[in-house]
Design an enzyme around this catalytic site. Sequence first.
Site, PDB file in Angstrom:
ATOM      1  CE  LYS A  20     -21.462  -7.412   1.154  1.00 50.08           C
ATOM      2  NZ  LYS A  20     -21.250  -6.280   2.046  1.00 50.08           N
ATOM      3  CG  ASN A  21     -18.780  -4.508  -0.589  1.00 45.51           C
ATOM      4  OD1 ASN A  21     -19.775  -4.794   0.081  1.00 45.51           O
ATOM      5  ND2 ASN A  21     -17.550  -4.861  -0.258  1.00 45.51           N
ATOM      6  CB  CYS A  51     -18.821  -5.504  12.983  1.00 49.94           C
ATOM      7  SG  CYS A  51     -17.471  -5.635  11.857  1.00 49.94           S
ATOM      8  CG  ASP A  86     -14.230  -7.825   1.559  1.00 48.69           C
ATOM      9  OD1 ASP A  86     -13.971  -7.755   2.776  1.00 48.69           O
ATOM     10  OD2 ASP A  86     -15.036  -7.054   1.002  1.00 48.69           O
ATOM     11  NE  ARG A  91     -16.037  -2.898   9.056  1.00 47.79           N
ATOM     12  CZ  ARG A  91     -16.738  -3.619   8.178  1.00 47.79           C
ATOM     13  NH1 ARG A  91     -17.310  -4.727   8.539  1.00 47.79           N
ATOM     14  NH2 ARG A  91     -16.849  -3.203   6.941  1.00 47.79           N
ATOM     15  NE  ARG A 135     -24.296  -8.823   6.520  1.00 47.61           N
ATOM     16  CZ  ARG A 135     -23.188  -8.225   6.903  1.00 47.61           C
ATOM     17  NH1 ARG A 135     -22.483  -8.695   7.901  1.00 47.61           N
ATOM     18  NH2 ARG A 135     -22.782  -7.124   6.314  1.00 47.61           N
TER      19      ARG A 135
HETATM   20  C1  UD1 Z   1     -15.742  -1.796   2.904  1.00 46.41           C
HETATM   21  C2  UD1 Z   1     -16.442  -3.023   2.390  1.00 46.41           C
HETATM   22  C3  UD1 Z   1     -15.882  -4.269   3.074  1.00 46.41           C
HETATM   23  C4  UD1 Z   1     -14.369  -4.327   2.924  1.00 46.41           C
HETATM   24  C5  UD1 Z   1     -13.734  -3.007   3.357  1.00 46.41           C
HETATM   25  C6  UD1 Z   1     -12.243  -2.942   3.061  1.00 46.41           C
HETATM   26  C7  UD1 Z   1     -18.632  -2.193   1.827  1.00 46.41           C
HETATM   27  C8  UD1 Z   1     -20.089  -2.158   2.135  1.00 46.41           C
HETATM   28  N1  UD1 Z   1     -17.856  -2.896   2.663  1.00 46.41           N
HETATM   29  O1  UD1 Z   1     -16.017  -1.695   4.291  1.00 46.41           O
HETATM   30  O2  UD1 Z   1     -16.479  -5.414   2.461  1.00 46.41           O
HETATM   31  O3  UD1 Z   1     -13.858  -5.360   3.724  1.00 46.41           O
HETATM   32  O4  UD1 Z   1     -14.350  -1.901   2.679  1.00 46.41           O
HETATM   33  O5  UD1 Z   1     -12.016  -3.120   1.718  1.00 46.41           O
HETATM   34  O6  UD1 Z   1     -18.194  -1.636   0.837  1.00 46.41           O
HETATM   35  N2  UD1 Z   1     -11.840   3.188   9.421  1.00 46.41           N
HETATM   36  C9  UD1 Z   1     -11.738   4.089  10.464  1.00 46.41           C
HETATM   37  N3  UD1 Z   1     -12.568   5.182  10.462  1.00 46.41           N
HETATM   38  C10 UD1 Z   1     -13.496   5.392   9.500  1.00 46.41           C
HETATM   39  C11 UD1 Z   1     -13.581   4.489   8.435  1.00 46.41           C
HETATM   40  C12 UD1 Z   1     -12.738   3.384   8.404  1.00 46.41           C
HETATM   41  O7  UD1 Z   1     -10.917   3.906  11.369  1.00 46.41           O
HETATM   42  O8  UD1 Z   1     -14.224   6.394   9.573  1.00 46.41           O
HETATM   43  C13 UD1 Z   1     -10.935   2.011   9.366  1.00 46.41           C
HETATM   44  C14 UD1 Z   1     -11.691   0.684   9.514  1.00 46.41           C
HETATM   45  O9  UD1 Z   1     -11.921   0.357  10.871  1.00 46.41           O
HETATM   46  C15 UD1 Z   1     -10.759  -0.267   8.805  1.00 46.41           C
HETATM   47  C16 UD1 Z   1     -10.168   0.599   7.670  1.00 46.41           C
HETATM   48  O10 UD1 Z   1     -10.370   1.944   8.070  1.00 46.41           O
HETATM   49  O11 UD1 Z   1      -9.728  -0.658   9.677  1.00 46.41           O
HETATM   50  C17 UD1 Z   1     -10.807   0.395   6.313  1.00 46.41           C
HETATM   51  O12 UD1 Z   1     -12.212   0.392   6.467  1.00 46.41           O
HETATM   52  P1  UD1 Z   1     -13.220   0.819   5.325  1.00 46.41           P
HETATM   53  O13 UD1 Z   1     -12.530   0.868   4.007  1.00 46.41           O
HETATM   54  O14 UD1 Z   1     -13.948   2.034   5.769  1.00 46.41           O
HETATM   55  O15 UD1 Z   1     -14.229  -0.411   5.347  1.00 46.41           O
HETATM   56  P2  UD1 Z   1     -15.747  -0.314   5.048  1.00 46.41           P
HETATM   57  O16 UD1 Z   1     -15.981   0.794   4.097  1.00 46.41           O
HETATM   58  O17 UD1 Z   1     -16.520  -0.371   6.312  1.00 46.41           O
END
Ligand code: UD1
Length: 417
Positions: A22-23, A116, A304, A121, A396
């Site tokens: 999915k990711n 969420c 995850d 996030r 999902r």
């Molecule tokens: C992706 C995955 C999700 C997985 C996560 C961590 C997808 C669609 N989803 O989510 O399944 O659990 O990586 O491996 O690929 N953060 C900020 N600012 C930002 C971006 C991130 O503060 O602009 C923080 C987030 O709140 C979190 C951390 O950074 O605490 C890591 O998040 P991130 O790697 O961005 O997660 P996702 O990409 O949303």
Amino acid sequence: MQILKIQGGRRLVGQVKASGAKNAALPILAASLLTADDLVLHNVPDLTDVRTMLKLLEGMGVTVKRDGETVVLNAGRVVSTVAPYELVKTMRASILTLCPLVARFGHAEVSLPGGCAIGARPVDQHIKGLRLLGADVIIEHGYVKAKADRLEGAHLFTDMVTVTGTENLLMAAVLAKGTTVIENAAREPEVVDLIECLNAMGAKISGAGTSVLTIEGVDRLHGAEHSVIADRIEVGSFLIAGAMTQGDVLVTHCVPKQMEPILDKLREAGAQLDVGDDWIRVRMTGRPKSVNIRTAPHPGFPTDMQAQFMTLNCVAQGTGHVTETIFENRFMHVPELMRLGAQITIEGSTAIVTGVEGLTGAKIMATDLRASASLVIAALAAQGESTVDRIYHLDRGYESMESKLKALGAEITRENQ
Ligand code: UD1
């Protein structure tokens, strides 16, 4: 609303095929916006988040043809560069359309994802990077509105490792003028898969799998054919289900070398693993041993898989510490596991799990995507009947989970409530 009804306590035995990740699929589907040519994708899983992304792209004018696991996308006639709140609120990964839209069309309006279930996030790193690439970005009426004549290469450094942040910025940089360097980039296999697809489309990205990515911008990208990698989280979930039910499960069509942190912990828990080039067999006799888990960006232990390993610890011998470092609120499965008889206390970002001899079936409720998988696994191992409510969370991210589990001997049915 649908529920899963599970008669637990049966050993899972047999063979199961891994689905596409999915990711990896979500950013790669969004990458179709970067070219007017056909993007042909294989091994695309059929699950709600993928359907949401396809709906989002179709709303923008992308044509989508789906034939089983193959999806052909064409963004030759994009009519809208807006990602509406109604879709974004159901899937945060919709933000992945922001950068490709700005890179190719010079403008985009993407609803700002709210918080969420597992944490706040924010997407500030996506926005910071896009601004450094020369876009004018404002937040107005709940939307991220971005404009740029042509993006220009820049030196980017993300404050933390972010998976979708790295992917979004990559998709901006590929069509920018000049060179972009992304430091502190995510190294997840799904990011590498996106890079392979983008390079097949004519992008010039080097450093895949490392924390420094260098992108030489090109004027245009062309069509390509790409097969999405296997879902290491789905594979890990089936391995845990096999181990937890003291069963014997062979998962095929997977990439074991991308799964070392998960396999390592399974071995530590006492599972017997046989590993081939594209398959993994797990066997377990007796209770597992407790393991300590600390989530971290790849190649650390994936957040995850945290809930699923916590479930394994619930029936293990000894006490295991599970520390979540990525998301601030990712223990919502704990009270549900306790309804099945688990002994867990939470201290800050650590859950201390003292294994019990066995769990007993109960009514439980899924709270987020990965937590829902952990609850299904727990119910499979628990004695007696469990019902798992709110399984739209599971749908999902997992393709045909209950039919795959049924084929392994699980007694599981989906019912409308
Ligand atoms: C992706 C995955 C999700 C997985 C996560 C961590 C997808 C669609 N989803 O989510 O399944 O659990 O990586 O491996 O690929 N953060 C900020 N600012 C930002 C971006 C991130 O503060 O602009 C923080 C987030 O709140 C979190 C951390 O950074 O605490 C890591 O998040 P991130 O790697 O961005 O997660 P996702 O990409 O949303």
